[in-house]
Design a protein around this motif. Structure first.
Motif, PDB file in Angstrom:
ATOM      1  N   ASP A 161       5.195   1.105  11.117  1.00 38.17           N
ATOM      2  CA  ASP A 161       4.994   0.322   9.822  1.00 38.17           C
ATOM      3  C   ASP A 161       5.030  -1.086  10.018  1.00 38.17           C
ATOM      4  O   ASP A 161       5.784  -1.701  10.379  1.00 38.17           O
ATOM      5  CB  ASP A 161       6.153   0.952   9.145  1.00 38.17           C
ATOM      6  CG  ASP A 161       6.282   0.342   7.584  1.00 38.17           C
ATOM      7  OD1 ASP A 161       5.434  -0.464   7.390  1.00 38.17           O
ATOM      8  OD2 ASP A 161       7.440   0.659   7.194  1.00 38.17           O
TER       9      ASP A 161
ATOM     10  N   ASP B 207       3.533 -15.640   5.763  1.00 43.18           N
ATOM     11  CA  ASP B 207       2.785 -15.785   6.977  1.00 43.18           C
ATOM     12  C   ASP B 207       3.062 -14.845   8.059  1.00 43.18           C
ATOM     13  O   ASP B 207       4.277 -14.368   7.988  1.00 43.18           O
ATOM     14  CB  ASP B 207       2.897 -17.201   7.515  1.00 43.18           C
ATOM     15  CG  ASP B 207       1.822 -18.298   6.794  1.00 43.18           C
ATOM     16  OD1 ASP B 207       0.713 -17.888   6.509  1.00 43.18           O
ATOM     17  OD2 ASP B 207       2.334 -19.269   6.423  1.00 43.18           O
TER      18      ASP B 207
ATOM     19  N   ARG C  41      -0.576  -5.925  13.730  1.00 46.77           N
ATOM     20  CA  ARG C  41      -0.979  -6.628  12.568  1.00 46.77           C
ATOM     21  C   ARG C  41      -2.185  -7.612  12.779  1.00 46.77           C
ATOM     22  O   ARG C  41      -2.578  -8.140  12.080  1.00 46.77           O
ATOM     23  CB  ARG C  41       0.373  -7.412  12.247  1.00 46.77           C
ATOM     24  CG  ARG C  41       0.396  -7.834  10.978  1.00 46.77           C
ATOM     25  CD  ARG C  41       0.768  -6.756   9.810  1.00 46.77           C
ATOM     26  NE  ARG C  41       1.452  -7.520   8.527  1.00 46.77           N
ATOM     27  CZ  ARG C  41       2.622  -7.079   8.389  1.00 46.77           C
ATOM     28  NH1 ARG C  41       3.141  -6.010   8.699  1.00 46.77           N
ATOM     29  NH2 ARG C  41       3.170  -7.686   7.228  1.00 46.77           N
TER      30      ARG C  41
ATOM     31  N   ILE D 101      13.516   1.959  -0.525  1.00 46.80           N
ATOM     32  CA  ILE D 101      12.279   1.281  -1.250  1.00 46.80           C
ATOM     33  C   ILE D 101      12.497   2.036  -2.522  1.00 46.80           C
ATOM     34  O   ILE D 101      12.274   3.344  -2.611  1.00 46.80           O
ATOM     35  CB  ILE D 101      11.161   1.312  -0.925  1.00 46.80           C
ATOM     36  CG1 ILE D 101      11.045   0.946   0.644  1.00 46.80           C
ATOM     37  CG2 ILE D 101      10.174   0.645  -1.512  1.00 46.80           C
ATOM     38  CD1 ILE D 101       9.872   1.284   1.456  1.00 46.80           C
ATOM     39  N   TYR D 102      12.678   1.135  -3.647  1.00 46.54           N
ATOM     40  CA  TYR D 102      12.457   1.721  -5.167  1.00 46.54           C
ATOM     41  C   TYR D 102      11.435   1.097  -5.850  1.00 46.54           C
ATOM     42  O   TYR D 102      10.642   0.244  -5.253  1.00 46.54           O
ATOM     43  CB  TYR D 102      13.872   1.281  -5.731  1.00 46.54           C
ATOM     44  CG  TYR D 102      15.085   2.084  -5.262  1.00 46.54           C
ATOM     45  CD1 TYR D 102      15.170   3.413  -5.633  1.00 46.54           C
ATOM     46  CD2 TYR D 102      15.773   1.463  -4.248  1.00 46.54           C
ATOM     47  CE1 TYR D 102      16.478   4.108  -4.842  1.00 46.54           C
ATOM     48  CE2 TYR D 102      16.933   2.095  -3.654  1.00 46.54           C
ATOM     49  CZ  TYR D 102      17.176   3.351  -4.016  1.00 46.54           C
ATOM     50  OH  TYR D 102      18.173   3.984  -3.591  1.00 46.54           O
TER      51      TYR D 102
ATOM     52  N   ARG E 239      12.288  -8.844  -2.829  1.00 48.63           N
ATOM     53  CA  ARG E 239      12.467  -9.395  -1.402  1.00 48.63           C
ATOM     54  C   ARG E 239      12.116 -10.822  -1.736  1.00 48.63           C
ATOM     55  O   ARG E 239      11.205 -11.207  -2.796  1.00 48.63           O
ATOM     56  CB  ARG E 239      11.296  -8.616  -0.748  1.00 48.63           C
ATOM     57  CG  ARG E 239      11.890  -7.454   0.022  1.00 48.63           C
ATOM     58  CD  ARG E 239      10.669  -6.680   0.993  1.00 48.63           C
ATOM     59  NE  ARG E 239       9.839  -7.429   1.241  1.00 48.63           N
ATOM     60  CZ  ARG E 239       8.701  -6.699   2.078  1.00 48.63           C
ATOM     61  NH1 ARG E 239       8.932  -5.295   2.133  1.00 48.63           N
ATOM     62  NH2 ARG E 239       7.730  -7.431   2.584  1.00 48.63           N
TER      63      ARG E 239
ATOM     64  N   ALA F 123       0.799  -1.313  -0.069  1.00 53.60           N
ATOM     65  CA  ALA F 123       0.265   0.135  -0.085  1.00 53.60           C
ATOM     66  C   ALA F 123       0.926   1.277   0.020  1.00 53.60           C
ATOM     67  O   ALA F 123       0.535   2.491  -0.349  1.00 53.60           O
ATOM     68  CB  ALA F 123      -0.981   0.063   1.090  1.00 53.60           C
TER      69      ALA F 123
HETATM   70  P1  AP5 Z   1       6.446  -5.929   6.131  1.00 48.95           P
HETATM   71  O1  AP5 Z   1       7.726  -5.843   5.699  1.00 48.95           O
HETATM   72  O2  AP5 Z   1       5.533  -5.100   7.168  1.00 48.95           O
HETATM   73  O3  AP5 Z   1       5.474  -6.004   4.903  1.00 48.95           O
HETATM   74  P2  AP5 Z   1       4.107  -5.526   4.174  1.00 48.95           P
HETATM   75  O4  AP5 Z   1       3.180  -4.933   5.304  1.00 48.95           O
HETATM   76  O5  AP5 Z   1       3.551  -6.657   3.590  1.00 48.95           O
HETATM   77  O6  AP5 Z   1       4.370  -4.401   3.451  1.00 48.95           O
HETATM   78  P3  AP5 Z   1       5.491  -3.992   2.546  1.00 48.95           P
HETATM   79  O7  AP5 Z   1       6.557  -3.617   2.938  1.00 48.95           O
HETATM   80  O8  AP5 Z   1       5.186  -5.180   1.247  1.00 48.95           O
HETATM   81  O9  AP5 Z   1       4.508  -2.813   1.762  1.00 48.95           O
HETATM   82  P4  AP5 Z   1       4.356  -1.196   2.187  1.00 48.95           P
HETATM   83  O10 AP5 Z   1       2.942  -0.918   2.409  1.00 48.95           O
HETATM   84  O11 AP5 Z   1       5.411  -0.600   2.943  1.00 48.95           O
HETATM   85  O12 AP5 Z   1       4.509  -0.694   0.613  1.00 48.95           O
HETATM   86  P5  AP5 Z   1       6.038   0.218  -0.126  1.00 48.95           P
HETATM   87  O13 AP5 Z   1       6.126   1.531   0.589  1.00 48.95           O
HETATM   88  O14 AP5 Z   1       7.121  -0.803   0.119  1.00 48.95           O
HETATM   89  O15 AP5 Z   1       6.143  -7.384   6.645  1.00 48.95           O
HETATM   90  C1  AP5 Z   1       6.879  -8.656   5.970  1.00 48.95           C
HETATM   91  C2  AP5 Z   1       6.412  -9.918   6.635  1.00 48.95           C
HETATM   92  O16 AP5 Z   1       7.325  -9.749   8.132  1.00 48.95           O
HETATM   93  C3  AP5 Z   1       5.206 -10.210   6.936  1.00 48.95           C
HETATM   94  O17 AP5 Z   1       4.422 -10.889   6.033  1.00 48.95           O
HETATM   95  C4  AP5 Z   1       5.205 -11.119   8.403  1.00 48.95           C
HETATM   96  O18 AP5 Z   1       5.936 -12.371   8.031  1.00 48.95           O
HETATM   97  C5  AP5 Z   1       6.389 -10.213   9.158  1.00 48.95           C
HETATM   98  N1  AP5 Z   1       5.755  -9.103   9.900  1.00 48.95           N
HETATM   99  C6  AP5 Z   1       6.024  -8.147  10.193  1.00 48.95           C
HETATM  100  N2  AP5 Z   1       5.344  -7.208  10.827  1.00 48.95           N
HETATM  101  C7  AP5 Z   1       4.601  -8.106  11.662  1.00 48.95           C
HETATM  102  C8  AP5 Z   1       3.897  -8.208  12.613  1.00 48.95           C
HETATM  103  N3  AP5 Z   1       3.443  -6.999  13.327  1.00 48.95           N
HETATM  104  N4  AP5 Z   1       3.199  -9.250  13.013  1.00 48.95           N
HETATM  105  C9  AP5 Z   1       3.574 -10.552  12.423  1.00 48.95           C
HETATM  106  N5  AP5 Z   1       4.277 -10.532  11.494  1.00 48.95           N
HETATM  107  C10 AP5 Z   1       4.992  -9.601  11.152  1.00 48.95           C
HETATM  108  O19 AP5 Z   1       5.579   0.537  -1.334  1.00 48.95           O
HETATM  109  C11 AP5 Z   1       5.422  -0.612  -2.233  1.00 48.95           C
HETATM  110  C12 AP5 Z   1       5.699  -0.305  -3.708  1.00 48.95           C
HETATM  111  O20 AP5 Z   1       4.988   0.880  -4.056  1.00 48.95           O
HETATM  112  C13 AP5 Z   1       7.333   0.336  -3.598  1.00 48.95           C
HETATM  113  O21 AP5 Z   1       8.027   0.016  -4.883  1.00 48.95           O
HETATM  114  C14 AP5 Z   1       7.221   1.811  -3.704  1.00 48.95           C
HETATM  115  O22 AP5 Z   1       8.096   2.726  -4.536  1.00 48.95           O
HETATM  116  C15 AP5 Z   1       5.753   1.947  -4.411  1.00 48.95           C
HETATM  117  N6  AP5 Z   1       4.975   3.225  -3.984  1.00 48.95           N
HETATM  118  C16 AP5 Z   1       4.629   3.515  -2.645  1.00 48.95           C
HETATM  119  N7  AP5 Z   1       3.905   4.532  -2.950  1.00 48.95           N
HETATM  120  C17 AP5 Z   1       3.681   5.025  -4.314  1.00 48.95           C
HETATM  121  C18 AP5 Z   1       2.989   6.102  -4.978  1.00 48.95           C
HETATM  122  N8  AP5 Z   1       2.446   7.068  -4.256  1.00 48.95           N
HETATM  123  N9  AP5 Z   1       3.121   6.232  -6.398  1.00 48.95           N
HETATM  124  C19 AP5 Z   1       3.783   5.127  -6.924  1.00 48.95           C
HETATM  125  N10 AP5 Z   1       4.320   4.101  -6.419  1.00 48.95           N
HETATM  126  C20 AP5 Z   1       4.392   4.070  -4.950  1.00 48.95           C
END
Ligand code: AP5
Length: 211
Positions: free
Chosen positions: A84, A57, A88, A136-137, A160, A11
């Motif tokens: 961030d 998971d 969860r 992040i890219y 990743r 997101a």
């Molecule tokens: P985690 O690292 O938290 O991953 P996630 O929630 O799946 O979120 P992401 O990092 O994939 O996405 P993001 O929302 O940060 O998006 P981003 O900014 O990168 O967790 C990974 C794992 O760890 C989990 O599956 C679990 O196993 C474990 N875990 C972590 N926390 C936990 C908890 N509390 N409890 C239990 N388990 C846990 O953006 C995505 C892309 O979009 C990037 O390429 C970015 O450049 C692009 N982008 C962003 N904004 C824009 C925009 N406005 N316009 C265009 N592109 C954009």
């Protein structure tokens, strides 16, 4: 500001957290980054969580709470923080509420990035992340200046382990089942702010009007 960022994988939570951090000096606390660093360093914690993370998971609430209880009491959290990827699950949200009450603190808001599923899938399959500093890219919207090399620290930029099509589908299911209920939890707490975008201007407007 003490903010938790809500939203499905991809997101834009990490991107928004980094931009907000630059804006007001709050620290970004990403449970995903903490766990990935442990996996990369080959620590006991890393070995414990590696397989679950690669499959998409969640790791256990107990483990996350033991990390976060300690982390939220560190010195740099006094200036405010952006959570961030935490909480969860409902048990994590309830445990966080109890912990903050104990510390005499409270969240200012829960910011939900409400992004359509097709945009999310596209972003996750085109995201790239620095193996060293976590910058992040995105190959479409924000490529590094030199392909595969981080602009910030010069390390390798990769996809990743949890970005296979299968793991992405599973992470979205896990989000819907275990994390989406937090939206109602924070609405009931009168902390929810939803934005249908992760564009920084709209996000900042929503936060400012809330605060
Ligand atoms: P985690 O690292 O938290 O991953 P996630 O929630 O799946 O979120 P992401 O990092 O994939 O996405 P993001 O929302 O940060 O998006 P981003 O900014 O990168 O967790 C990974 C794992 O760890 C989990 O599956 C679990 O196993 C474990 N875990 C972590 N926390 C936990 C908890 N509390 N409890 C239990 N388990 C846990 O953006 C995505 C892309 O979009 C990037 O390429 C970015 O450049 C692009 N982008 C962003 N904004 C824009 C925009 N406005 N316009 C265009 N592109 C954009």
């Amino acid at each position: 500001m003490k903010i938790t960022l809500l939203g499905p994988p991809g997101a834009g939570k990490g991107t928004v957290a980094k931009a907000l951090m630059a804006y007001d000096g709050s620290v970004q606390i990403s449970t995903g980054d903490i766990l990935r660093a442990a996996v990369a360093a080959g620590t006991e914690l890393g070995k414990q969580v590696e397989a679950r993370m690669a499959a998409g998971d969640l790791v256990t609430d107990e483990l996350i709470m033991s990390i976060m209880e300690q982390r939220l009491q560190e010195e740099d959290c006094q200036q405010g923080y952006l959570l961030d990827g935490f909480p969860r699950t409902l048990p994590q949200a309830q445990a966080l509420k109890a912990l903050l009450q104990k510390l005499g603190e409270k969240l200012d808001c829960a910011l939900e990035l409400d992004i359509p599923r097709d945009v999310i899938i596209d972003r996750l399959t085109t995201r790239r992340t620095c193996t060293n500093c976590g910058e992040i890219y995105n190959v479409k919207s924000k490529p590094p200046r030199v392909e595969g090399i981080c602009d910030v620290c010069g390390s390798e930029v990769v996809q990743r382990d949890d970005e296979t099509e299968e793991a992405i589908e599973h992470r979205l299911e896990v989000y819907n089942e275990q994390t989406a209920p937090l939206i109602d939890f924070y609405r009931d707490e009168d902390l929810l702010v939803s934005v249908p975008t992760s564009e920084m201007e709209a996000v900042m407007e929503a936060i400012k009007s809330r605060l």
